[in-house]
Scaffold this active site. Structure first.
Site, PDB file in Angstrom:
ATOM      1  N   ASP A 103       0.834  -1.202   0.000  1.00  0.00           N
ATOM      2  CA  ASP A 103       0.000   0.000   0.000  1.00  0.00           C
ATOM      3  C   ASP A 103       0.872   1.256   0.000  1.00  0.00           C
ATOM      4  OD1 ASP A 103      -2.180  -1.653   0.230  1.00  0.00           O
ATOM      5  OD2 ASP A 103      -2.351  -1.397   2.410  1.00  0.00           O
TER       6      ASP A 103
HETATM    7  N1  URA Z   1      -1.511  -5.920   3.812  1.00  0.00           N
HETATM    8  C1  URA Z   1      -1.939  -4.627   3.851  1.00  0.00           C
HETATM    9  O1  URA Z   1      -2.944  -4.319   4.464  1.00  0.00           O
HETATM   10  N2  URA Z   1      -1.202  -3.715   3.197  1.00  0.00           N
HETATM   11  C2  URA Z   1      -0.071  -3.997   2.528  1.00  0.00           C
HETATM   12  O2  URA Z   1       0.558  -3.109   1.961  1.00  0.00           O
HETATM   13  C3  URA Z   1       0.359  -5.342   2.520  1.00  0.00           C
HETATM   14  C4  URA Z   1      -0.386  -6.282   3.166  1.00  0.00           C
END
Ligand code: URA
Length: 259
Positions: A103
């Site tokens: 993310d």
């Molecule tokens: N899970 C999440 O919530 N975000 C990420 O970036 C990776 C795994």
């Protein structure tokens, strides 16, 4: 292999730019200027140089990036900085792509490679490669959460529900938990903690398989790794040893890298 193809695979030049460089006399093979872009070369045997600098040959390339927050996991974007923008121009090889997705606000280990087969092995849930995250939680980790995650928790998706594969989880410090995922659903860690009434304030991916993010690395830094090192990502160590490693090396991550 054709000389222009070799150059476009091993440098940041496009095929057209490689052809132009060859025609302009900027390329030597074993010390001799070659001006025909379709000249055959043997990458394992011949030494190619571009404007006097030797071009190293590797069948595939692997870059281990410490992804900072605020950069998107993509190779191009009209508005935002991408993980490819973090690489030096000469490392932005044409087929390089991030292996999986973190993310915008997630930091940590992101492999970038032009080895599609390797990326598939690392990401396919069938191969059970474990990705390890350190989550900074709003509330203390409730006692029953590790067992809920291990049983395969359900997440709301649209009007229905999806089950997650079993995931290991353990607290390593107050409000800090390590979680190991063998798949990569959208916002998975954040949604799993939301499903048990908690909230992820910050998320770091500190290890994939048996390859950790170097503990002294800084967000935005990256490393060229060999295919042998990359293969370590396909081996899964014991969860307890990963937790001990994380506790020792990453429990002060957000003190050193404030949000
Ligand atoms: N899970 C999440 O919530 N975000 C990420 O970036 C990776 C795994």
């Amino acid at each position: 292999m054709r000389l222009d193809r070799f150059l476009s695979e091993q440098t940041a030049l496009s095929r057209k730019e490689a052809q132009a460089a060859v025609r302009a006399g900027a390329v030597q093979v074993d010390g001799i200027i070659i001006r025909k872009p379709d000249s055959p070369i043997f990458p394992e045997k011949n030494q190619v140089s571009l404007r006097g600098t030797p071009v190293a040959y590797a069948a595939n390339h692997y870059f281990l990036l410490h992804k900072p927050s605020g950069v998107i996991t993509a190779t191009e974007d009209k508005n935002q900085k991408t993980v490819l923008d973090l690489l030096r121009p000469e490392d932005r090889l044409p087929k390089l792509a991030p292996c999986g997705r973190l993310d915008l606000d997630t930091t940590g280990l992101l492999l970038m490679t032009d080895d599609g087969q390797f990326a598939h092995r690392m990401l396919s849930p069938k191969h059970h490669v474990l990705k390890y995250y350190l989550a900074k939680l709003r509330d203390p980790l409730a006692e029953d959460v590790p067992q809920k995650f291990l049983s395969g928790i359900s997440l709301r998706e649209g009007s229905g529900e999806v089950s997650c594969l079993p995931a290991e989880c353990a607290g390593i410090a107050p409000r800090m938990a390590v979680i190991a995922l063998r798949e990569g659903k959208y916002h998975q860690v954040k949604r799993m903690f939301a499903a048990v009434g908690n909230h992820v304030d910050a998320l770091l991916r500190f290890q994939v398989g048996n390859l950790p993010l170097p503990p002294d690395s800084q967000p935005g830094q990256y490393f060229v790794i060999s295919d042998k090192e990359a293969v370590e990502m396909l081996r899964n160590p014991a969860f307890s040893s990963v937790c001990a490693f994380c506790k020792q090396n990453y429990s002060s991550y957000w003190i050193n890298n404030p949000l």
